[in-house]
Design a protein around this motif. Structure first.
Motif, short mmCIF file in Angstrom:
data_model
loop_
_atom_site.label_atom_id
_atom_site.label_comp_id
_atom_site.label_asym_id
_atom_site.label_seq_id
_atom_site.Cartn_x
_atom_site.Cartn_y
_atom_site.Cartn_z
N LEU A 56 -9.11 -12.65 -16.60
CA LEU A 56 -8.06 -11.66 -16.83
C LEU A 56 -6.84 -11.99 -16.00
N THR A 57 -5.68 -11.65 -16.52
CA THR A 57 -4.44 -11.78 -15.77
C THR A 57 -3.90 -10.38 -15.56
N ILE A 58 -3.53 -10.07 -14.31
CA ILE A 58 -3.00 -8.75 -14.02
C ILE A 58 -1.67 -8.86 -13.29
N VAL A 59 -0.82 -7.89 -13.52
CA VAL A 59 0.45 -7.81 -12.82
C VAL A 59 0.26 -6.81 -11.69
N VAL A 60 0.54 -7.23 -10.50
CA VAL A 60 0.37 -6.39 -9.32
C VAL A 60 1.75 -5.86 -8.92
N PRO A 61 1.89 -4.54 -8.83
CA PRO A 61 3.22 -3.96 -8.65
C PRO A 61 3.81 -4.06 -7.24
N HIS A 62 3.00 -4.35 -6.22
CA HIS A 62 3.50 -4.35 -4.85
C HIS A 62 3.21 -5.67 -4.14
N GLY A 63 4.07 -5.98 -3.19
CA GLY A 63 3.84 -7.12 -2.33
C GLY A 63 3.26 -6.65 -1.01
N LEU A 64 3.15 -7.56 -0.05
CA LEU A 64 2.56 -7.23 1.24
C LEU A 64 3.39 -6.24 2.05
N ALA A 65 4.66 -6.05 1.69
CA ALA A 65 5.48 -5.06 2.39
C ALA A 65 4.90 -3.66 2.24
N ALA A 66 4.10 -3.44 1.20
CA ALA A 66 3.48 -2.12 1.00
C ALA A 66 2.44 -1.81 2.06
N LEU A 67 2.04 -2.81 2.85
CA LEU A 67 1.11 -2.56 3.95
C LEU A 67 1.82 -1.94 5.15
N ASP A 68 3.15 -2.06 5.19
CA ASP A 68 3.90 -1.65 6.37
C ASP A 68 3.87 -0.15 6.63
N ASP A 69 3.60 0.66 5.61
CA ASP A 69 3.49 2.10 5.85
C ASP A 69 2.16 2.67 5.36
N ALA A 70 1.20 1.79 5.10
CA ALA A 70 -0.11 2.23 4.63
C ALA A 70 -0.91 2.88 5.76
N ASP A 71 -1.64 3.92 5.40
CA ASP A 71 -2.56 4.55 6.34
C ASP A 71 -3.91 3.83 6.33
N ALA A 87 -0.45 -17.14 6.45
CA ALA A 87 0.27 -16.53 7.57
C ALA A 87 0.87 -15.18 7.19
N THR A 88 1.37 -15.06 5.97
CA THR A 88 1.97 -13.79 5.56
C THR A 88 0.96 -12.65 5.58
N LEU A 89 -0.28 -12.93 5.18
CA LEU A 89 -1.31 -11.90 5.19
C LEU A 89 -1.77 -11.61 6.62
N THR A 90 -1.93 -12.65 7.42
CA THR A 90 -2.30 -12.46 8.83
C THR A 90 -1.29 -11.55 9.52
N GLU A 91 -0.02 -11.83 9.31
CA GLU A 91 1.04 -11.04 9.95
C GLU A 91 1.05 -9.60 9.43
N ALA A 92 0.89 -9.42 8.11
CA ALA A 92 0.91 -8.08 7.53
C ALA A 92 -0.27 -7.25 8.02
N LEU A 93 -1.46 -7.86 8.09
CA LEU A 93 -2.63 -7.14 8.59
C LEU A 93 -2.47 -6.79 10.07
N GLY A 94 -1.94 -7.73 10.84
CA GLY A 94 -1.71 -7.48 12.26
C GLY A 94 -0.73 -6.34 12.49
N ARG A 95 0.38 -6.33 11.73
CA ARG A 95 1.36 -5.25 11.86
C ARG A 95 0.73 -3.91 11.51
N ALA A 96 -0.01 -3.87 10.41
CA ALA A 96 -0.64 -2.62 9.98
C ALA A 96 -1.63 -2.12 11.04
#
Length: 157
Positions: A56-71, A87-96
């Motif tokens: 299956l192919t899916i379109v994902v509406p958000h990028g990793l910036a959506a982690l910046d305000d996630a609870d 690195a982009t995921l490592t950084e996003a997870l670390g910030r969150a």
């Protein structure tokens, strides 16, 4: 009060089953049943469509910036268990995580959290068939093969 924000990570090669679990739990409005509403976001590491392991192919509406305000940030699975995390995921997870978001790894998602360095010195669980592999790759983690999950306060695996 704003609805809690839940962001789930989708990636090229993900299993539709693994992605569907957090989608069903947090993405379906069940307020008529007295349950809370969530601001649910599916996020990808790259722009554009992603391909699942089921063709299956899916379109994902958000990028990793959506982690910046996630609870809550959920990694429902992972691939390439021995490869470094992008690195982009490592950084996003670390910030969150530093910001106080709850980080959740379902099954093999624990490998991504470990690769991001967030499980060092902690107890963790993963799919029973992969506990030895997680322990070998990350000897600084106390892998518990005898439990279904580990709730370590700010990280659940």
């Amino acid at each position: 009060m704003a609805d809690p924000i839940v962001s789930v990570i989708a990636f090229d090669g993900i299993s539709p089953f693994h992605l569907s679990v957090p989608c069903l739990v947090f993405g379906t409005d069940r307020t008529r049943l007295g349950l809370p509403r969530f601001d649910f976001r599916v996020c990808a590491m790259e722009e554009g469509p992603i391909h699942t392991d089921a063709g299956l192919t899916i379109v994902v509406p958000h990028g990793l910036a959506a982690l910046d305000d996630a609870d809550i940030v959920i990694i429902p699975s992972w691939k390439d268990l021995e490869d470094p995390l992008p690195a982009t995921l490592t950084e996003a997870l670390g910030r969150a995580h530093r910001r106080g978001a709850l980080i959740v790894g379902l099954c093999l998602g624990t490998f991504a959290i470990a690769a991001a360095g967030l499980l060092s010195g902690r107890k963790a669980a993963t799919h029973w068939a992969y506990t030895d592999r997680l322990q070998a790759l990350h000897p600084d983690i106390a892998v518990d093969a005898d439990v279904l999950y580990v709730d370590d306060g700010d990280i659940v695996t």
